[in-house]
Design a protein around this motif. Sequence first.
Motif, PDB file in Angstrom:
ATOM      1  N   SER A  85       0.821  -1.218   0.000  1.00 23.46           N
ATOM      2  CA  SER A  85       0.000   0.000   0.000  1.00 23.46           C
ATOM      3  C   SER A  85       0.850   1.262   0.000  1.00 23.46           C
ATOM      4  CB  SER A  85      -0.912   0.015   1.227  1.00 23.46           C
ATOM      5  OG  SER A  85      -1.791  -1.072   1.186  1.00 23.46           O
ATOM      6  N   ASN A  86       2.032   1.185   0.624  1.00 23.01           N
ATOM      7  CA  ASN A  86       2.938   2.337   0.743  1.00 23.01           C
ATOM      8  C   ASN A  86       4.354   1.893   0.404  1.00 23.01           C
ATOM      9  OD1 ASN A  86       0.978   4.279   1.974  1.00 23.01           O
ATOM     10  ND2 ASN A  86       0.903   2.651   3.498  1.00 23.01           N
TER      11      ASN A  86
ATOM     12  N   SER B  98       6.517  -1.302  -9.706  1.00 23.92           N
ATOM     13  CA  SER B  98       5.236  -1.983  -9.928  1.00 23.92           C
ATOM     14  C   SER B  98       4.266  -1.723  -8.783  1.00 23.92           C
ATOM     15  CB  SER B  98       5.461  -3.481 -10.098  1.00 23.92           C
ATOM     16  OG  SER B  98       6.251  -3.738 -11.242  1.00 23.92           O
TER      17      SER B  98
ATOM     18  N   LEU C 275       4.367   0.837  -6.787  1.00 27.01           N
ATOM     19  CA  LEU C 275       4.047   2.264  -6.846  1.00 27.01           C
ATOM     20  C   LEU C 275       2.939   2.511  -7.879  1.00 27.01           C
ATOM     21  CD1 LEU C 275       5.138   4.809  -5.452  1.00 27.01           C
ATOM     22  CD2 LEU C 275       6.637   5.116  -7.427  1.00 27.01           C
ATOM     23  N   ILE C 276       3.027   1.871  -9.031  1.00 25.19           N
ATOM     24  CA  ILE C 276       1.999   2.016 -10.073  1.00 25.19           C
ATOM     25  C   ILE C 276       0.651   1.497  -9.564  1.00 25.19           C
ATOM     26  CG2 ILE C 276       1.278   1.156 -12.338  1.00 25.19           C
ATOM     27  CD1 ILE C 276       4.307   1.356 -13.127  1.00 25.19           C
TER      28      ILE C 276
ATOM     29  N   THR D 145      -0.437   1.548  -6.601  1.00 26.31           N
ATOM     30  CA  THR D 145      -1.023   2.421  -5.557  1.00 26.31           C
ATOM     31  C   THR D 145      -1.421   3.783  -6.094  1.00 26.31           C
ATOM     32  OG1 THR D 145       1.174   3.227  -4.868  1.00 26.31           O
ATOM     33  CG2 THR D 145       0.288   1.285  -3.732  1.00 26.31           C
ATOM     34  N   MET D 146      -1.142   4.035  -7.381  1.00 24.13           N
ATOM     35  CA  MET D 146      -1.518   5.334  -7.945  1.00 24.13           C
ATOM     36  C   MET D 146      -3.032   5.465  -7.969  1.00 24.13           C
ATOM     37  SD  MET D 146       1.203   5.590 -11.076  1.00 24.13           S
ATOM     38  CE  MET D 146       0.753   7.236 -11.576  1.00 24.13           C
ATOM     39  N   PRO D 147      -3.525   6.644  -7.682  1.00 16.94           N
ATOM     40  CA  PRO D 147      -4.978   6.848  -7.715  1.00 16.94           C
ATOM     41  C   PRO D 147      -5.533   6.593  -9.114  1.00 16.94           C
ATOM     42  CG  PRO D 147      -3.846   8.837  -6.914  1.00 16.94           C
ATOM     43  CD  PRO D 147      -2.803   7.831  -7.301  1.00 16.94           C
TER      44      PRO D 147
END
Length: 166
Positions: free
Chosen positions: A99-100, A158, A160-161, A163-165
């Motif tokens: 998630s983070n 991956s 990070l992508i 978790t992107m809004p």
Amino acid sequence: MNPNTPELVIAVVAIGIGATALLDLWALFAGHVLGLPVANWARVGRWLGYFPKGRFVHHDIAAAPPIASERLIGWSAHYIIGIFYATVLFLFFGSNWISNPTLAPALAIGLATVVAPFFIMQPAMGAGIAAANTPNPLVARLSSILGHSVFGFGLYLSALILTMPG
């Protein structure tokens, strides 16, 4: 992210596939532009294909007779292993990391994965420990370390992508 949901399983699989795909893009660049050695997944498939026959170690995997579907076996194993390493990342750092995401844990896992080729795959396929029996062991070692670092960065990217809004 709830650790007991199908969404989490999908996220871990996607992170593993994404990191492995980034590694493959890096390998294309490294091989064609930088002239670095890259993995031959058909040979990995050949090595794995001999397992059911009870053969786990080869003097030179390139000299072993080819097996049916070795390229498919090797490429499939490559992505399954990438998903496995993403699972290891999750097991060590939990769903909070997904998630983070942060870079350090992903790079740590990526670098730790270099143990497999150095001490299992390369020796078992005839290249020696950490590619000692190859024409240029230092280049092969650095190429492996760099590739596995890219894989670690791919784990982070991956996640990070994911978790992107929306």
